[in-house]
Design a protein around this motif. Sequence first.
Motif, PDB file in Angstrom:
ATOM      1  N   ARG A  20       0.829  -1.214   0.000  1.00 44.33           N
ATOM      2  CA  ARG A  20       0.000   0.000   0.000  1.00 44.33           C
ATOM      3  C   ARG A  20       0.859   1.259   0.000  1.00 44.33           C
ATOM      4  NH1 ARG A  20      -4.609  -1.619   4.396  1.00 44.33           N
ATOM      5  NH2 ARG A  20      -5.765  -3.040   3.046  1.00 44.33           N
ATOM      6  N   LYS A  21       1.899   1.253   0.815  1.00 41.44           N
ATOM      7  CA  LYS A  21       2.798   2.402   0.874  1.00 41.44           C
ATOM      8  C   LYS A  21       3.491   2.609  -0.465  1.00 41.44           C
ATOM      9  CE  LYS A  21       6.827   4.193   3.315  1.00 41.44           C
ATOM     10  NZ  LYS A  21       7.879   3.910   4.283  1.00 41.44           N
ATOM     11  N   ARG A  23       2.429   1.731  -3.445  1.00 43.07           N
ATOM     12  CA  ARG A  23       1.479   2.235  -4.444  1.00 43.07           C
ATOM     13  C   ARG A  23       1.162   3.700  -4.197  1.00 43.07           C
ATOM     14  NH1 ARG A  23      -3.585  -1.061  -5.323  1.00 43.07           N
ATOM     15  NH2 ARG A  23      -3.607   0.143  -7.245  1.00 43.07           N
ATOM     16  N   THR A  24       1.057   4.102  -2.935  1.00 43.20           N
ATOM     17  CA  THR A  24       0.767   5.498  -2.606  1.00 43.20           C
ATOM     18  C   THR A  24       1.908   6.404  -3.056  1.00 43.20           C
ATOM     19  OG1 THR A  24      -0.517   4.799  -0.683  1.00 43.20           O
ATOM     20  CG2 THR A  24       0.206   7.077  -0.731  1.00 43.20           C
ATOM     21  N   GLU A  25       3.131   5.956  -2.835  1.00 44.71           N
ATOM     22  CA  GLU A  25       4.304   6.757  -3.173  1.00 44.71           C
ATOM     23  C   GLU A  25       4.803   6.522  -4.600  1.00 44.71           C
ATOM     24  OE1 GLU A  25       7.225   5.878  -0.216  1.00 44.71           O
ATOM     25  OE2 GLU A  25       6.009   6.698   1.422  1.00 44.71           O
TER      26      GLU A  25
END
Length: 63
Positions: A20-21, A23-25
């Motif tokens: 998730r991190k 994909r967010t970044e």
Amino acid sequence: MYLSISTTAFGALSVVKQARKARTESDTLLLLDAVVSAAAIATGLAILVRELKRIGDDDVLFG
């Protein structure tokens, strides 16, 4: 055996957070690391399932 299962489950949660991190970044390298880690967890889980089946085949009371 149960310690291995709980460790694997905890590792899976960590990989989900890492993905998730990533994909967010939009971090491709971190996402690739998460995918490789997920593959390692899947392999470990398959080995655990195989061992549980072996225990079940050997133990009369286990089923």
